[in-house]
Write a protein that holds these residues in place. Structure first.
Motif, PDB file in Angstrom:
ATOM      1  N   GLY A 269       1.139   6.792  -4.250  1.00  0.00           N
ATOM      2  CA  GLY A 269       1.208   5.495  -3.605  1.00  0.00           C
ATOM      3  C   GLY A 269      -0.189   5.077  -3.186  1.00  0.00           C
ATOM      4  O   GLY A 269      -1.122   5.891  -3.189  1.00  0.00           O
ATOM      5  N   LEU A 270      -0.333   3.813  -2.828  1.00  0.00           N
ATOM      6  CA  LEU A 270      -1.645   3.306  -2.446  1.00  0.00           C
ATOM      7  C   LEU A 270      -1.949   3.633  -0.991  1.00  0.00           C
ATOM      8  O   LEU A 270      -1.217   3.240  -0.091  1.00  0.00           O
ATOM      9  CB  LEU A 270      -1.719   1.796  -2.662  1.00  0.00           C
ATOM     10  N   ASP A 271      -3.018   4.384  -0.770  1.00  0.00           N
ATOM     11  CA  ASP A 271      -3.559   4.651   0.553  1.00  0.00           C
ATOM     12  C   ASP A 271      -4.973   4.085   0.543  1.00  0.00           C
ATOM     13  O   ASP A 271      -5.920   4.744   0.107  1.00  0.00           O
ATOM     14  CB  ASP A 271      -3.566   6.149   0.834  1.00  0.00           C
ATOM     15  N   ALA A 272      -5.105   2.834   0.978  1.00  0.00           N
ATOM     16  CA  ALA A 272      -6.391   2.139   0.850  1.00  0.00           C
ATOM     17  C   ALA A 272      -7.500   2.831   1.632  1.00  0.00           C
ATOM     18  O   ALA A 272      -8.649   2.874   1.168  1.00  0.00           O
ATOM     19  CB  ALA A 272      -6.248   0.693   1.303  1.00  0.00           C
ATOM     20  N   ALA A 273      -7.184   3.391   2.797  1.00  0.00           N
ATOM     21  CA  ALA A 273      -8.216   4.080   3.583  1.00  0.00           C
ATOM     22  C   ALA A 273      -8.749   5.287   2.808  1.00  0.00           C
ATOM     23  O   ALA A 273      -9.959   5.521   2.747  1.00  0.00           O
ATOM     24  CB  ALA A 273      -7.648   4.508   4.931  1.00  0.00           C
TER      25      ALA A 273
END
Length: 539
Positions: A269-273
């Motif tokens: 999944g996207l974890d932008a940090a």
């Protein structure tokens, strides 16, 4: 033309100790990646898989046929996915992508269409694989990649790492990859069900993988390609999933140019940090984006703390648009960077690049044309006709696997030139730019995922308490477009009950974000769907 396996081997021979792939605590050199992909090729070949030579070098007469065994990649991003792609080509199998969000029925349909002879999958997907392979006519070779799930090996499956450790690291004797070998990219497209786009690997390299000089001429000499790769200092951070073209093309295109491919720590999944922390730590130079679904969280991560991202020079955005305000803010935070907007499809590769500030105006790439409404001629700049976007030249696919009718309707010959017409409506403006108007069919692009409205409608209409349903898209800050089901109830089902019913048949991203109820009709007098009436209810 070049082929991917040969080029990867040649770059590895030229820069064996340079980093090729980075993920978490794994730092793999070009030599290590070359050896691991050879081992995988030996595993596949040792199980009798590869190209089926029919006396004509394995070539087929029909553009929808494949002479290869097929390798399914049912994986999150990671080294094994890219090893699968390269290793398959070294053994002359055709790899294909599997959307890991599919539920059993969707996965069974995909496998029934693609006929995998082998599957590489993460252990977390073992139970789904175990259920679905029982429905296949042929039991494929199963290679299970261990992960945090701790799932036991399926009966008859091989542990991926153990299989590689026991295989030879020498090149396959007598197996020579060719530019005409096939690479399969599955897309939901506008048909509602997955279609396998058959790319010759040489065409893929000249098109989506970017093996061209600045003047647009193709790179076909192995020595020239390796010399360019040796000079490269690029490090490409790939956040989008490799199960989609944007992720695969960014990774393989980076490798073709000698870049190191970097994955963020989190790949489910996207974890932008974490994505931006990885960009800072690894000094990445380029990143692909997928519209606002990526750009908005990245902006938030950059606003949350300062990052040292002086090396990050280019964002390549595709598959979905970035809204103007988000784009402005991203460039304010990273003024040394630029955003390159490109548009294309699984069938055409990259066709258009953003031109100016208009959200719909693009500069066409070589080979791009706009056809008349009846698809009988090319439109000239400035003709005021809504036409069809098309792509010709030396880098388009052959057709759709096993589907002669869809191949004939999408891949056409005009004035002696073969063209692909994926289904986008467009105008060719007087200045030579293209004004894009989107797909004619009811395809909804949500967060970079294509969703066919009729597929969702069929599921919703089958739920208890639903008399009729239409599915439309609604603007969303988070997803660009979100899926909304407009239903005519025959009872009183709640939203959660409807979502649970959908979840048994649809991947999560296809499940409507909202349900709007109406007592009015959703059909035109001729019985066809009245999408205008459905959209009006969202205002």
């Amino acid at each position: 033309m070049l082929d991917l396996a040969t080029l990867h081997e040649a770059i590895a021979a030229a820069v064996p100790d340079r980093e090729c792939l980075v993920w978490r605590d794994r730092r793999m050199t070009w030599r290590e990646m070359s050896e691991r992909t050879r081992r995988l090729a030996n595993v596949l070949h040792g199980n009798g898989l590869g190209l089926h030579d029919n006396g004509s070098g394995g070539r087929t007469s029909d553009p929808w046929e494949s002479p290869h065994d097929h390798l399914a990649l049912y994986l999150h991003n990671g080294p094994e996915y890219l090893e699968g792609l390269i290793g398959a080509h070294k053994a002359r199998l055709a790899p294909f992508n599997v959307n890991y969000r599919y539920v059993d029925d969707e996965l069974a349909h995909l496998f029934g269409d693609a006929r995998p002879a082998a599957v590489i999958y993460h252990a977390r997907f073992a139970q789904a694989i175990g259920r679905v392979v029982k429905r296949l006519d042929r039991a494929p070779l199963l290679l299970q990649v261990a992960d945090e799930s701790g799932e036991d090996l399926l009966p008859g499956a091989l542990d991926y790492e153990e299989a590689l450790a026991q295989a030879s690291a020498t090149p396959l004797h007598g197996v020579r990859p060719e530019a005409g070998d096939l690479h399969i990219l599955y897309t939901g497209g506008t048909t509602g069900m997955p279609k396998g786009v058959l790319w010759r690997i040489g065409d893929l390299m000249l098109g989506p993988l970017g093996m061209r000089r600045r003047d647009g001429t193709p790179v076909t000499d192995l020595g020239d390609a390796v010399a360019t790769a040796v000079r490269s200092d690029h490090r490409v951070l790939v956040g989008p999933p490799l199960m989609h073209g944007a992720g695969t093309w960014s990774s393989l295109g980076g490798w073709c140019g000698g870049a190191c491919v970097v994955f963020p720590d989190r790949v489910d999944g996207l974890d932008a940090a974490n994505l931006m922390a990885t960009a800072e730590r690894e000094r990445v130079t380029r990143m692909p984006l997928v519209g606002d679904a990526f750009a908005r969280p990245i902006v938030e991560a950059l606003e949350a703390r300062d990052h040292d991202l002086g090396s990050l020079r280019t964002f390549v955005n595709s598959a979905a648009a970035i809204s103007p305000a988000v784009k402005r803010r991203l460039l304010e935070l990273l003024p040394h960077s630029r955003i390159v907007d490109i548009l294309g499809s699984s069938e055409s590769g990259f066709q258009l690049a953003r031109s100016g500030s208009s959200a719909r105006t693009f500069m066409p790439t070589p080979g791009t044309a706009v056809l008349s409404a009846d698809r009988s001629r090319r439109l000239a700049p400035g003709e005021d006709e809504m036409g069809w976007l098309a792509k010709g030249g030396d880098s388009i696919p052959l057709g759709y696997l096993g589907d002669p009718e869809k191949t004939a309707s999408t891949f056409r010959t005009l004035d002696g030139e073969r063209l692909v017409v994926p289904g986008d409506r467009a105008r060719l403006l007087a200045d030579g730019t293209v004004e894009l108007h989107g797909r004619e069919a009811t395809t909804i692009n949500t967060g970079g995922e294509k969703v066919f409205a009729e597929e969702v409608e069929n599921v919703v209409r089958g739920l208890p308490g639903v008399a009729d349903a239409l599915v439309v898209g609604r603007p969303s800050e988070r997803w660009g477009t979100e899926i909304v089901a407009v239903i005519r109830p025959a009872g009183a089902p709640g939203d959660e009950e409807l979502r649970e019913g959908c979840a048994a048949h649809l991947a999560r991203y296809k499940i409507p974000k909202a349900f709007v109820r109406t007592d009015g009709g959703l059909r035109l007098p001729n019985g066809k769907a009245d999408y205008a009436a459905a959209r009006a209810l969202l205002d």
